[in-house]
Write a protein that holds these residues in place. Sequence first.
Motif, PDB file in Angstrom:
ATOM      1  N   GLU A 235       8.685   0.844  10.546  1.00  0.00           N
ATOM      2  CA  GLU A 235       8.530  -0.613  10.548  1.00  0.00           C
ATOM      3  C   GLU A 235       7.249  -1.017   9.827  1.00  0.00           C
ATOM      4  N   ARG A 236       6.163  -0.270  10.058  1.00  0.00           N
ATOM      5  CA  ARG A 236       4.905  -0.566   9.368  1.00  0.00           C
ATOM      6  C   ARG A 236       5.054  -0.335   7.871  1.00  0.00           C
ATOM      7  N   ALA A 238       7.745  -0.510   6.030  1.00  0.00           N
ATOM      8  CA  ALA A 238       8.671  -1.437   5.373  1.00  0.00           C
ATOM      9  C   ALA A 238       8.155  -2.860   5.309  1.00  0.00           C
ATOM     10  N   ALA A 239       7.114  -3.168   6.068  1.00  0.00           N
ATOM     11  CA  ALA A 239       6.681  -4.556   6.224  1.00  0.00           C
ATOM     12  C   ALA A 239       6.380  -5.241   4.894  1.00  0.00           C
ATOM     13  N   ASP A 240       5.718  -4.539   3.973  1.00  0.00           N
ATOM     14  CA  ASP A 240       5.306  -5.156   2.700  1.00  0.00           C
ATOM     15  C   ASP A 240       5.915  -4.467   1.482  1.00  0.00           C
ATOM     16  N   TRP A 287      16.974  -1.192   5.794  1.00  0.00           N
ATOM     17  CA  TRP A 287      16.234  -1.436   7.033  1.00  0.00           C
ATOM     18  C   TRP A 287      15.940  -2.930   7.172  1.00  0.00           C
ATOM     19  N   GLU A 288      16.373  -3.496   8.281  1.00  0.00           N
ATOM     20  CA  GLU A 288      16.063  -4.893   8.574  1.00  0.00           C
ATOM     21  C   GLU A 288      14.724  -4.940   9.297  1.00  0.00           C
ATOM     22  N   ALA A 289      13.684  -5.303   8.564  1.00  0.00           N
ATOM     23  CA  ALA A 289      12.337  -5.306   9.134  1.00  0.00           C
ATOM     24  C   ALA A 289      12.161  -6.482  10.089  1.00  0.00           C
ATOM     25  N   GLU A 290      11.161  -6.366  10.954  1.00  0.00           N
ATOM     26  CA  GLU A 290      10.907  -7.399  11.948  1.00  0.00           C
ATOM     27  C   GLU A 290      10.511  -8.728  11.309  1.00  0.00           C
ATOM     28  N   ASN A 291       9.968  -8.671  10.086  1.00  0.00           N
ATOM     29  CA  ASN A 291       9.588  -9.915   9.404  1.00  0.00           C
ATOM     30  C   ASN A 291      10.758 -10.560   8.664  1.00  0.00           C
ATOM     31  N   ARG A 293      12.829  -9.147   6.388  1.00  0.00           N
ATOM     32  CA  ARG A 293      13.137  -8.620   5.069  1.00  0.00           C
ATOM     33  C   ARG A 293      14.091  -7.438   5.176  1.00  0.00           C
ATOM     34  N   VAL A 295      14.965  -4.038   3.483  1.00  0.00           N
ATOM     35  CA  VAL A 295      14.237  -3.114   2.617  1.00  0.00           C
ATOM     36  C   VAL A 295      15.072  -1.849   2.396  1.00  0.00           C
TER      37      VAL A 295
END
Length: 407
Positions: A235-236, A238-240, A287-291, A293, A295
């Motif tokens: 998750e970290r 993929a965030a950006d 991956w569906e990130a928590e923000n 997005r 990815v």
Amino acid sequence: MQLTVEEYLDELLRLVTAIEDIDVLPVADAAGRTLAKPVVAASDVPIMANSAMDGFAVRAGDLEVGRKLRVVADVPAGSPRDPAMGPGECCRIMTGAPLPSEADTIVPVELVEQSTERSWITLADIPSAGAHVRAVGEDFVGGAEVLPAGTVLGARELGLVSAAGVSEMSVVRRPRVAVVATGDELRPPGGLLERGQIFESNGLFLATALTAAGADVVARLVLPDDEDEFTAGLERAAADADLVVLSGGVSVGDHDVVRIVLQSRAAESAFRHVLMQPGKPQGWAVWEAENGRSVPLVALPGNPLSTMVSFELFITALLDRMCSRQTPGWQSAVAASDWKPPPGRRQYVPVLTETDAAGRQHVRPVHRRGSASHLVSAAVGADGLAMVEAHINHVAAGDTVSFRRYR
């Protein structure tokens, strides 16, 4: 599910699209970037007619062996002067200096005899009329496209752009890529290893190779085989990121955390057996990130040579798609030695190249064990990859194989 390399690459390429974001950069800061828009020349090159030789600017009508001409001026390179010249007169001129308006030909210094006081020359031999003059716009004219969109900007390209009078360019934003290496056994170099542990190397390789290929590495993580810790780390990562590249944990074992987590928690995933050696186990996911997005993730096998070969075949092609640039094709080469490929799968083997007197490329495996997936040392010193099709069970010196040079 078994796929060919081409079938699997097609799956991967559907995960990414061209980056539309553009950075406008000074030419000096654009090395390694990819052009988003064509570069157009700001002026003619050359911008003025100039001399291609050290010698004398003359009128074509004065070209006659034995003719004596008076030297009326010197024109060094960079001079703004445009000296007047009459019949029977000439100007001493340096390479690159602007051609006087009343001259049309350069006589090289080797073809004249100069008087002691250097105020007269005698033509010992003569060139053709118009010789050794670089015409205005001979290289390209102002407004002409000198580099197309999709060009990767190296030293030669930047030199051309600067010569064309362009000070800044529109380039594709660098793809933001996160790197994740997985495995409880991984330890940073420099310490002492306990039984079952190894030094982590794939993460550093991937981060370095991605940077060299034009990506911006936004994270580099080493994650354990614990599912929850791995998920939090992913998750970290993929965030950006526009893309996450993972190594290890893609096979079918009970502890292959990448496959286990992506199959259960990713929005979409697929794990394939690709008909290649090294690098048979491969996988991808979204991956569906928590923000919010989505990815794309690409999971490479963890054996070092498998990671390196998979990067060359798959990750570079993804970066090319994201940057709207061309992926180099394969060319023919001649095997310089015998070797035995593995049966039933296409082999990709790191090779050294030599060029013979006829200009043909000869390739030789770097390591005596060819392309065994665990061989870190096999990639070092190689110029590129040789490709041997699955139906070939023996390569003999003199056989033709396919070859692609590392970028």
